[in-house]
Structures are given as C-alpha cells and as structure tokens.
Design a protein around this motif. Structure first.
Motif, PDB file in Angstrom:
ATOM      1  N   ARG A   8       0.846  -1.197   0.000  1.00  0.00           N
ATOM      2  CA  ARG A   8       0.000   0.000   0.000  1.00  0.00           C
ATOM      3  C   ARG A   8       0.881   1.246   0.000  1.00  0.00           C
ATOM      4  NH1 ARG A   8      -5.418  -0.658   1.315  1.00  0.00           N
ATOM      5  NH2 ARG A   8      -5.440   1.540   1.932  1.00  0.00           N
ATOM      6  N   PHE A   9       0.571   2.185  -0.889  1.00  0.00           N
ATOM      7  CA  PHE A   9       1.446   3.338  -1.069  1.00  0.00           C
ATOM      8  C   PHE A   9       1.503   4.214   0.177  1.00  0.00           C
ATOM      9  CE2 PHE A   9       2.562   7.593  -2.617  1.00  0.00           C
ATOM     10  CZ  PHE A   9       3.717   7.301  -3.308  1.00  0.00           C
ATOM     11  N   ASP A  10       0.364   4.433   0.833  1.00  0.00           N
ATOM     12  CA  ASP A  10       0.351   5.284   2.024  1.00  0.00           C
ATOM     13  C   ASP A  10       1.226   4.694   3.124  1.00  0.00           C
ATOM     14  OD1 ASP A  10      -1.329   7.044   0.781  1.00  0.00           O
ATOM     15  OD2 ASP A  10      -3.158   6.252   1.675  1.00  0.00           O
ATOM     16  N   ARG A  11       1.113   3.390   3.336  1.00  0.00           N
ATOM     17  CA  ARG A  11       1.949   2.739   4.345  1.00  0.00           C
ATOM     18  C   ARG A  11       3.414   2.765   3.926  1.00  0.00           C
ATOM     19  NH1 ARG A  11      -1.628  -2.746   5.504  1.00  0.00           N
ATOM     20  NH2 ARG A  11      -3.483  -1.690   6.364  1.00  0.00           N
ATOM     21  N   MET A  12       3.650   2.582   2.646  1.00  0.00           N
ATOM     22  CA  MET A  12       5.016   2.642   2.131  1.00  0.00           C
ATOM     23  C   MET A  12       5.661   3.987   2.463  1.00  0.00           C
ATOM     24  SD  MET A  12       6.155   2.385  -1.868  1.00  0.00           S
ATOM     25  CE  MET A  12       7.794   2.835  -2.444  1.00  0.00           C
ATOM     26  N   MET A  13       4.905   5.076   2.290  1.00  0.00           N
ATOM     27  CA  MET A  13       5.439   6.397   2.570  1.00  0.00           C
ATOM     28  C   MET A  13       5.703   6.580   4.062  1.00  0.00           C
ATOM     29  SD  MET A  13       3.962  10.105   1.380  1.00  0.00           S
ATOM     30  CE  MET A  13       4.147   9.659  -0.355  1.00  0.00           C
ATOM     31  N   LEU A  14       4.791   6.112   4.904  1.00  0.00           N
ATOM     32  CA  LEU A  14       4.987   6.229   6.350  1.00  0.00           C
ATOM     33  C   LEU A  14       6.211   5.436   6.799  1.00  0.00           C
ATOM     34  CD1 LEU A  14       1.308   5.975   7.666  1.00  0.00           C
ATOM     35  CD2 LEU A  14       2.770   7.997   7.638  1.00  0.00           C
ATOM     36  N   LEU A  15       6.365   4.234   6.270  1.00  0.00           N
ATOM     37  CA  LEU A  15       7.517   3.413   6.634  1.00  0.00           C
ATOM     38  C   LEU A  15       8.815   4.039   6.132  1.00  0.00           C
ATOM     39  CD1 LEU A  15       5.979  -0.096   5.877  1.00  0.00           C
ATOM     40  CD2 LEU A  15       6.666   0.758   8.134  1.00  0.00           C
ATOM     41  N   ALA A  16       8.776   4.616   4.938  1.00  0.00           N
ATOM     42  CA  ALA A  16       9.969   5.270   4.392  1.00  0.00           C
ATOM     43  C   ALA A  16      10.370   6.461   5.256  1.00  0.00           C
ATOM     44  CB  ALA A  16       9.708   5.718   2.957  1.00  0.00           C
ATOM     45  N   VAL A  17       9.387   7.269   5.653  1.00  0.00           N
ATOM     46  CA  VAL A  17       9.675   8.424   6.515  1.00  0.00           C
ATOM     47  C   VAL A  17      10.208   7.962   7.867  1.00  0.00           C
ATOM     48  CG1 VAL A  17       8.620  10.325   7.796  1.00  0.00           C
ATOM     49  CG2 VAL A  17       8.043   9.963   5.380  1.00  0.00           C
ATOM     50  N   GLY A  18       9.600   6.919   8.436  1.00  0.00           N
ATOM     51  CA  GLY A  18      10.085   6.395   9.711  1.00  0.00           C
ATOM     52  C   GLY A  18      11.522   5.906   9.625  1.00  0.00           C
ATOM     53  N   ALA A  19      11.834   5.202   8.545  1.00  0.00           N
ATOM     54  CA  ALA A  19      13.204   4.706   8.360  1.00  0.00           C
ATOM     55  C   ALA A  19      14.184   5.874   8.198  1.00  0.00           C
ATOM     56  CB  ALA A  19      13.266   3.798   7.133  1.00  0.00           C
ATOM     57  N   ALA A  20      13.768   6.919   7.494  1.00  0.00           N
ATOM     58  CA  ALA A  20      14.646   8.070   7.284  1.00  0.00           C
ATOM     59  C   ALA A  20      14.909   8.819   8.591  1.00  0.00           C
ATOM     60  CB  ALA A  20      14.023   9.017   6.254  1.00  0.00           C
ATOM     61  N   VAL A  21      13.863   9.010   9.389  1.00  0.00           N
ATOM     62  CA  VAL A  21      14.026   9.704  10.671  1.00  0.00           C
ATOM     63  C   VAL A  21      14.920   8.896  11.601  1.00  0.00           C
ATOM     64  CG1 VAL A  21      12.828  10.482  12.747  1.00  0.00           C
ATOM     65  CG2 VAL A  21      11.851  10.956  10.489  1.00  0.00           C
ATOM     66  N   LEU A  22      14.666   7.598  11.698  1.00  0.00           N
ATOM     67  CA  LEU A  22      15.486   6.741  12.554  1.00  0.00           C
ATOM     68  C   LEU A  22      16.941   6.760  12.113  1.00  0.00           C
ATOM     69  CD1 LEU A  22      15.668   4.638  14.843  1.00  0.00           C
ATOM     70  CD2 LEU A  22      15.119   2.877  13.136  1.00  0.00           C
ATOM     71  N   SER A  23      17.168   6.681  10.808  1.00  0.00           N
ATOM     72  CA  SER A  23      18.537   6.696  10.285  1.00  0.00           C
ATOM     73  C   SER A  23      19.230   8.025  10.568  1.00  0.00           C
ATOM     74  CB  SER A  23      18.526   6.445   8.775  1.00  0.00           C
ATOM     75  OG  SER A  23      17.959   5.198   8.466  1.00  0.00           O
ATOM     76  N   SER A  24      18.485   9.109  10.473  1.00  0.00           N
ATOM     77  CA  SER A  24      19.075  10.420  10.717  1.00  0.00           C
ATOM     78  C   SER A  24      19.502  10.563  12.177  1.00  0.00           C
ATOM     79  CB  SER A  24      18.076  11.527  10.361  1.00  0.00           C
ATOM     80  OG  SER A  24      17.775  11.511   8.981  1.00  0.00           O
ATOM     81  N   VAL A  25      18.658  10.136  13.090  1.00  0.00           N
ATOM     82  CA  VAL A  25      18.983  10.238  14.513  1.00  0.00           C
ATOM     83  C   VAL A  25      20.187   9.358  14.844  1.00  0.00           C
ATOM     84  CG1 VAL A  25      18.161   9.794  16.848  1.00  0.00           C
ATOM     85  CG2 VAL A  25      16.620  10.819  15.164  1.00  0.00           C
ATOM     86  N   ILE A  26      20.147   8.102  14.395  1.00  0.00           N
ATOM     87  CA  ILE A  26      21.268   7.193  14.671  1.00  0.00           C
ATOM     88  C   ILE A  26      22.542   7.703  14.004  1.00  0.00           C
ATOM     89  CG2 ILE A  26      22.163   4.862  14.274  1.00  0.00           C
ATOM     90  CD1 ILE A  26      19.303   3.835  14.511  1.00  0.00           C
ATOM     91  N   GLY A  27      22.414   8.199  12.771  1.00  0.00           N
ATOM     92  CA  GLY A  27      23.590   8.677  12.046  1.00  0.00           C
ATOM     93  C   GLY A  27      24.233   9.875  12.707  1.00  0.00           C
ATOM     94  N   VAL A  28      23.431  10.811  13.225  1.00  0.00           N
ATOM     95  CA  VAL A  28      23.985  11.984  13.902  1.00  0.00           C
ATOM     96  C   VAL A  28      24.719  11.560  15.177  1.00  0.00           C
ATOM     97  CG1 VAL A  28      23.386  14.094  15.150  1.00  0.00           C
ATOM     98  CG2 VAL A  28      22.351  13.625  12.928  1.00  0.00           C
ATOM     99  N   TYR A  29      24.107  10.656  15.950  1.00  0.00           N
ATOM    100  CA  TYR A  29      24.785  10.154  17.150  1.00  0.00           C
ATOM    101  C   TYR A  29      26.090   9.445  16.783  1.00  0.00           C
ATOM    102  CZ  TYR A  29      21.391  11.057  20.866  1.00  0.00           C
ATOM    103  OH  TYR A  29      20.605  11.668  21.804  1.00  0.00           O
TER     104      TYR A  29
END
Length: 301
Positions: free
Chosen positions: A221-242
């Motif tokens: 489902r495209f809507d879920r795909m977008m939510l999961l993509a955003v979640g993965a990007a936010v998580l990666s950004s936080v972990i990457g900055v740390y």
C-alpha cells in the motif's frame, strides 16, 4: 566510573551545531523519503542520480554571480532534465544511456569550474556534505526548499501517485501528464537542493532511493510505504547523527550507512518479502503439499 545513559544521549546536544545537524538531517530525511516513494514507483532512481550530480555547476555559478546557492542549483538541475528529454527525443539512444551521458558531462563541468574558481568557500562541501557546519542562510534555504516539496506533494499526492503508477490511465482521465512529469522533476531538483548541505550531492542519491526501497519491501500500500519510508529516514538520521558524534565521522556517511543497514535487515528479515519470510512460506507450502491437503484449505498463518 558509572555509565550514565541519559548523559550519553544528552551530551551531543549540548552543542548548538549538533542540534542544527539533527534538525536539518531529519528534515532532509523526511523530504527525501517522501519523494523516494514516487521515484521507486516511477522507476526514476537513475534520474535522481543524474539531477543530484547536475546541480554542481549551478553551485559554482551561484558563487561567481553572488546568488543564493539554491537558485543556481535549481536552475542547473532543471536544465539537465530538459537536456535529457531533448537528447532522448532527437536520438535513437535509450533513456538510461542519455541520463548517464548527460549527468556525467554536467558533473565533469562542475568539477572543472570548482578547480578553476578561486573561492573563500570550500565548494567541495557541496559534494560530500557538511551537516555540522551549516550556516544560518543555508539552514533557511534547506527548510524553504524542503517545505515547498512537502506542500506540493500534499496537494497533488494522488495525481502524482497515479502518474507514477500508470501514466496512460492518468492521461486517459484528463490529467496533464506533461506538467506532472516536469513538476516531479522540479520537486526532485528541489529535494537535492535541500540535501546539499546536510549530506552532499553524492549521498543525496542514497537518501532519495533507500527509504522508498525499505517501504516497498514492507508493504504493497502506497500510504503505508510512505509512512515506513519516513520512519526509516528519521530513525537513520537520529542514529547517524549520534554515530557521527561518537565516532568522529562524516554525518552524511553515517546516516546513509544506517539506511543501508536498515534496508538489508528488512531485505533479510521482512515478514512478507524478506528472504527468511519467503523461505518460511515455501516451507509451509511444501508441508501442505506433502500432507495431501489442498493449498486453498490450509489454515496456517
């Protein structure tokens, strides 16, 4: 000495440059993730690669003319996209070949301009990114560019989704697919402009592809795909900055490396499309066949 978990989490953000890096990296991650879903659906990953390289000459010309970097980058990216379309239309060469030819030529032009332009600004930062050294004007440009992308996508979300999924059907119901085509190119260019300072031109490619690929592996489902993509990007950004703070490493590199690890984790462990999930599904199917039961009557999970 007793380890204090709270101090470990809070220490990086005692510094203002770390706070700015987290805000910008997370925001760029969200914008890139949203657009990456459309690129995956459209099959435009190589186009994202092309435009991320194509903005480099615009950066140099902006510096020479004293203009904001965002303006030169945006114009340069759009000119590259138009050139790709013109060459494809007037030659027998396939689109992927045209994209490869044009973006490497434009990127080479950018490198030549950098090498021949005396500068007080380290222009190579735009290639590799410098999230820890973003100045106020660049910070505002990043927020404005990304906000424009998010607003336009929110307004035209369904039209863009239909255009990416089935352009013929979109044309049949009266949508102007030519406008949508160039609008998506403009949004892609703006996203690259937003990512310039945070991760640089090269790593922007990964941020425009990986989050959408992660979402695509987890849902249909495209809507879920977008939510999961955003979640993965936010998580990666936080972990990457740390990680960049404690490892004293490139912030953009740590963010993209984290995204890559998430992708491979999903690829292997994903419940439906992961390698282990598919292996379990094949095993259950063989068990049903071996038990002489019709597959349709099988009540297993």
């Amino acid at each position: 000495m007793v380890f204090n978990l709270w101090d470990w989490f809070a220490e990086p953000f005692q510094f203002s440059f770390m706070q700015t890096a987290l805000i910008v990296s997370t925001f760029v991650g969200v914008v890139s993730a949203v657009l990456s879903c459309y690129l995956i659906l459209k099959g435009w990953s190589l186009m994202g690669d092309a435009l991320s390289h194509a903005v480099l000459p615009g950066v140099v010309f902006s510096y020479i003319l004293g203009l904001p970097f965002a303006i030169g980058s945006f114009v340069s990216g759009l000119l590259c996209a138009l050139t790709i379309g013109w060459v494809k239309q007037h030659s027998r060469v396939k689109e992927d070949t045209v994209i490869g030819l044009v973006f490497t030529a434009v990127f080479a032009l950018g490198l030549i301009l950098i090498s021949r332009t005396p500068s007080d600004v380290h222009l190579m930062h735009f290639i590799y990114g410098n999230a820890l050294g973003i100045e106020h004007d660049d910070f505002i440009q990043t927020l404005v560019s990304g906000a424009i992308v998010l607003v336009v996508v929110a307004i035209l979300r369904r039209d863009l989704m239909l255009f990416c999924f089935d352009p013929n059907h979109a044309r049949a119901i009266g949508l102007n697919t030519t406008v949508l085509h160039y609008l998506l190119l403009a949004l892609l260019t703006l996203t690259v402009v937003a990512a310039l300072q945070a991760v640089g031109l090269i790593l922007a490619i990964a941020m425009l592809i990986t989050p959408g690929a992660i979402g695509y592996l987890l849902t249909e489902r495209f809507d879920r795909m977008m939510l999961l993509a955003v979640g993965a990007a936010v998580l990666s950004s936080v972990i990457g900055v740390y990680a960049s703070f404690y490892l004293d490493a490139s912030t953009g590199g740590c963010i993209v490396a984290t995204q890559a690890m998430l992708f491979f984790a999903v690829m292997i462990l994903g419940p439906r499309r992961g390698l282990l999930g598919q292996a379990l599904q094949r095993r259950r199917t063989r068990q049903v066949i071996a038990s002489n039961k019709p597959i349709a009557a099988y009540d297993g999970p």
